[in-house]
Design an enzyme around this catalytic site. Structure first.
Site, short mmCIF file in Angstrom:
data_model
loop_
_atom_site.label_atom_id
_atom_site.label_comp_id
_atom_site.label_asym_id
_atom_site.label_seq_id
_atom_site.Cartn_x
_atom_site.Cartn_y
_atom_site.Cartn_z
N LYS A 146 5.28 -4.35 -4.78
CA LYS A 146 6.74 -4.32 -4.77
C LYS A 146 7.33 -4.56 -3.38
CE LYS A 146 10.72 -3.47 -6.73
NZ LYS A 146 11.23 -4.62 -7.50
N ARG A 190 3.48 -0.23 -5.06
CA ARG A 190 3.29 -0.83 -3.72
C ARG A 190 1.93 -1.52 -3.59
NH1 ARG A 190 7.04 1.47 0.07
NH2 ARG A 190 5.82 0.46 1.68
N ASN A 240 -1.57 1.44 6.08
CA ASN A 240 -0.80 0.36 5.49
C ASN A 240 -0.42 -0.57 6.64
OD1 ASN A 240 1.05 -1.27 4.15
ND2 ASN A 240 2.64 0.31 4.06
N GLY A 241 -0.72 -1.85 6.52
CA GLY A 241 -0.41 -2.79 7.60
C GLY A 241 -1.63 -3.66 7.89
N GLU A 292 5.69 -14.63 -12.34
CA GLU A 292 5.10 -13.43 -11.73
C GLU A 292 4.63 -12.42 -12.76
OE1 GLU A 292 7.70 -11.22 -9.11
OE2 GLU A 292 9.43 -11.63 -10.36
N HIS A 312 13.92 -36.99 -9.97
CA HIS A 312 13.21 -37.40 -8.75
C HIS A 312 11.76 -36.91 -8.76
CE1 HIS A 312 16.97 -38.87 -7.12
NE2 HIS A 312 17.52 -37.78 -7.63
N CYS A 320 0.85 -1.18 0.00
CA CYS A 320 0.00 0.00 0.00
C CYS A 320 0.89 1.24 0.00
CB CYS A 320 -0.93 0.10 1.20
SG CYS A 320 -2.07 -1.27 1.35
N LYS A 347 10.61 -15.17 -12.35
CA LYS A 347 10.37 -14.02 -13.23
C LYS A 347 9.23 -14.34 -14.19
CE LYS A 347 11.87 -11.58 -11.57
NZ LYS A 347 12.64 -11.44 -10.41
C1 F6R Z 1 10.32 -10.92 -7.32
C2 F6R Z 1 10.40 -9.98 -6.24
C3 F6R Z 1 10.09 -10.45 -4.86
C4 F6R Z 1 11.05 -9.79 -3.86
C5 F6R Z 1 10.65 -10.16 -2.43
C6 F6R Z 1 11.61 -9.58 -1.41
O1 F6R Z 1 10.66 -10.35 -8.54
O2 F6R Z 1 10.68 -8.83 -6.43
O3 F6R Z 1 10.15 -11.83 -4.77
O4 F6R Z 1 12.35 -10.21 -4.14
O5 F6R Z 1 9.36 -9.68 -2.17
O6 F6R Z 1 11.63 -8.20 -1.48
P1 F6R Z 1 12.82 -7.36 -0.91
O7 F6R Z 1 14.03 -7.71 -1.68
O8 F6R Z 1 12.41 -5.93 -1.10
O9 F6R Z 1 12.96 -7.72 0.54
#
Ligand code: F6R
Length: 610
Positions: A605, A27, A98-99, A490, A506, A2, A487
């Site tokens: 993000k 976010r 946010n939270g 997502e 396996h 958020c 990648k």
């Molecule tokens: C994938 C991605 C997420 C972050 C994860 C950790 O592309 O971006 O898997 O790597 O949410 O986020 P950070 O690095 O900000 O702690």
């Protein structure tokens, strides 16, 4: 998760807030809303993105105070009603949050028994009504009412509140979710991250957990929840507007993939001295001896950062001869905590705000471990709370799918591992010199890969509608396989799995048929023969081999339906090169499928909830 933005000053608040929300949209982007004070409180909110909210705003609003929110839903589906801001029953108070308020159900029951009606399914609405309830009994002191209400909250919050009795102020508070104040000239901004304020000021104050601030256009006062006054340090932001704009690219992810040579050069600058074979890491110089004495290192991270942690494991073990455990930060807290004095934990995080990583850090510190950070966002909570650390210096990463942060993290871990090996004497001078010289060449090798990225167009087009992908790698290729699969899934929503190549036998081999693209990371030299055997096993079952090879590896090239070559390098550095074609492959496929590359569904993000 958020995004929160607020403004108080001389400008039209809605303009500043909408612009800020667009910058923070990564976010969360389920819904968006604003509360503006225009003589009376005016709320606009809707399901969907910030552009939709923008279309609801009237051109003639003159509010100079307001708060806004872009949501990543936790409690209650994304719809207009669940969007923030939420209001008190009398309509005088609006807040964005946010939270997660964990005890919202019990608080809701109490408030309902007092006559409050709830309209949303969110946890947040409870806080608006709770503050109103407390304020009705402490009507001489609104800040105190907020403090009392917040002290009844279990869970996490970054919260911004406006009240029509106090049209000249915004109240903000933080526990577990980031918030900062942008200090301007006769104006103040608040935001959950700095990119929303960078255009207006380079002076920021980071709130810490348990703090509340009353913000007026020319002043801010910070207190603890039990009302001790605090003097906060003002930090200077080093963030340029160009860094947070797309600069001609259609998507931030595309820009960030192509920024990697520069990001890695920035990361190495001033740290690597290829002439003398030395590495300088100012952020950890005082703890190197402690690191050298550690019997083991624990790396904790989530997602892509966890994948870079696995590269780190291989690097530290092979170069510095220290045993490494890589943990999902989210799982660490549920294990019997054996991490304590004498242990060194490295937490890796692009955002520096990931709730689980932060929790792992705090637990390890509490138990007496030395905790080091590998973080991108300067001034973030993880960066501030670790004992020491090394910044990635990759610049802002805005695309939700991490790209340059991954290669930046791997670069920092490489620097740390070589440095530690030198301190411990576990690496020969000859090898260290060779590695340091080669590390210096990595940015130009990345350039070479990017220059021929169009070679990936055909294979991207061919497999854009495949329902599944398998990624296989050995040794340093294994974390790259995991990262390639992440990648793809997502941003394109194609199911993909990454496996150590030998594990295929396996179980996953059962999935292979003529419909299954199998991406093989054959970038390390010492695993080549074994990879060839794995490729043959896939081919025998009619799997479709896409290989990422080192230049000149004709053996694997000839066995592949499609192959892409990267320049030769030391095995240890191969992830820095082999991951790039996988990022491009995923990007191309997502674009072909018409996906919103920068804002994939359901993701955000910065994961600030547990
Ligand atoms: C994938 C991605 C997420 C972050 C994860 C950790 O592309 O971006 O898997 O790597 O949410 O986020 P950070 O690095 O900000 O702690």
């Amino acid at each position: 998760m958020c995004g929160i933005v607020g403004y108080i000053g001389e400008k039209r608040a809605s303009d500043v807030i909408i612009k800020g929300l667009k910058r923070l949209e990564y976010r969360g982007y389920d819904s968006a809303g604003v509360a503006l004070f225009n003589g009376e409180l005016e709320i606009k909110k809707c399901k969907g993105k910030v552009v939709k909210l923008e279309s609801l705003l009237t051109k003639d609003d003159q509010a100079r105070v307001g708060i806004g929110h872009t949501r990543w839903a936790t409690h209650g589906e994304p719809n207009d009603i669940n969007s923030h801001p939420h209001t008190s029953s009398n309509g005088k108070l609006a807040l964005v949050h946010n939270g997660i308020i964990e005890n919202y159900n019990s608080l809701k029951k109490i408030l309902e028994s007092k006559g409050h009606t709830f309209y949303s399914q969110t946890d947040t609405e409870v806080l608006a009504k709770l503050i109103e309830d407390v304020y009705s009994k402490n009507s001489d002191d609104f800040k105190k009412s907020v403090q009392i209400a917040l002290s009844q909250i279990e869970g996490t919050y970054g919260v911004a509140i406006i009240h029509s009795d106090f049209p000249d102020q915004i109240i903000v508070a933080r526990k577990g979710s980031p918030l900062l104040i942008g200090v301007g000239d006769n104006e103040m901004l608040i935001a959950s991250d700095a990119s929303a304020v960078a255009e207006y000021t380079d002076q920021v104050v980071y709130l810490d957990d348990g703090e509340i601030a009353v913000i007026k256009k020319d002043d801010y006062q910070v207190h603890t929840l039990d009302d001790n006054s605090l003097i906060k340090e003002v930090h200077e932001l080093a963030l340029s507007i160009e860094e947070i704009e797309k600069g001609g690219y259609e998507f931030f992810m595309h820009k960030e993939i192509f920024e990697q040579p520069k990001a890695i050069s920035d990361c190495l600058r001033g740290r690597l001295d290829p002439e003398n074979g030395t590495i300088t890491l100012g952020g950890i110089k005082d703890v190197l001896e402690k690191m050298a004495d550690a019997k083991r290192l624990i790396i904790a991270a989530c997602g892509t950062s966890w994948h870079s942690g696995i590269v780190g494991e291989y690097l530290f073990e092979s170069l510095a001869k220290v045993s490494v455990e890589v943990e999902y930060a989210s799982e660490l807290r549920y294990k019997e905590s054996l991490i304590g004095e004498g242990d060194v934990m490295i937490v890796i995080s692009q955002s520096g705000e990931t709730a689980d990583t932060l929790a792992a850090l705090r637990q390890a510190k509490e138990n007496g471990a030395l905790v080091l950070g590998v973080v991108n966002v300067v001034g973030s909570t993880i960066a501030r709370e670790t004992d020491a650390g090394v910044y990635i210096h990759a610049g802002p990463e805005i695309g939700v799918a991490s790209t340059k942060a991954f290669t930046g993290q791997v670069t920092v871990l490489t620097l740390m591992a070589i440095k530690l090996a030198q301190v411990k004497g576990t690496i020969s001078k000859e090898k260290a010199d060779r590695l340091i010289k080669e590390l210096n060449r990595i940015p130009s090798k990345m350039e070479k890969i990017l220059e021929k990225s169009s070679e990936l167009d055909a294979v991207s087009n061919l497999f854009s509608y495949a329902p599944n992908f398998l990624y296989l790698g050995r040794s340093f290729g294994f974390p790259v396989a995991l990262e390639g699969a992440l990648k793809l899934k997502e941003i394109s929503y194609i199911h993909a799995e990454g496996y150590p190549a030998a594990e295929m036998k396996h179980g996953p081999i059962a999935l292979i048929d003529e419909m299954m693209p199998v991406v093989v990371i054959a970038g390390t030299n010492h695993t080549n023969d074994k990879m060839v055997s794995n490729i043959e096993e896939v081919r025998a079952r009619k799997g479709r081999i896409i290989s990422i090879i080192t230049e000149g590896n004709e053996e694997v090239e000839n066995l592949s339906e499609f192959s892409f070559s990267v320049p030769d390098t030391e095995d240890e550095f191969s992830p820095l090169l082999t991951v790039i074609p996988l990022q491009i492959l995923s990007y191309n496929i997502a674009v072909n499928r018409g996906c919103d590359v920068d804002q994939p569904r359901n993701l955000a993000k910065s994961v600030t909830v547990e």
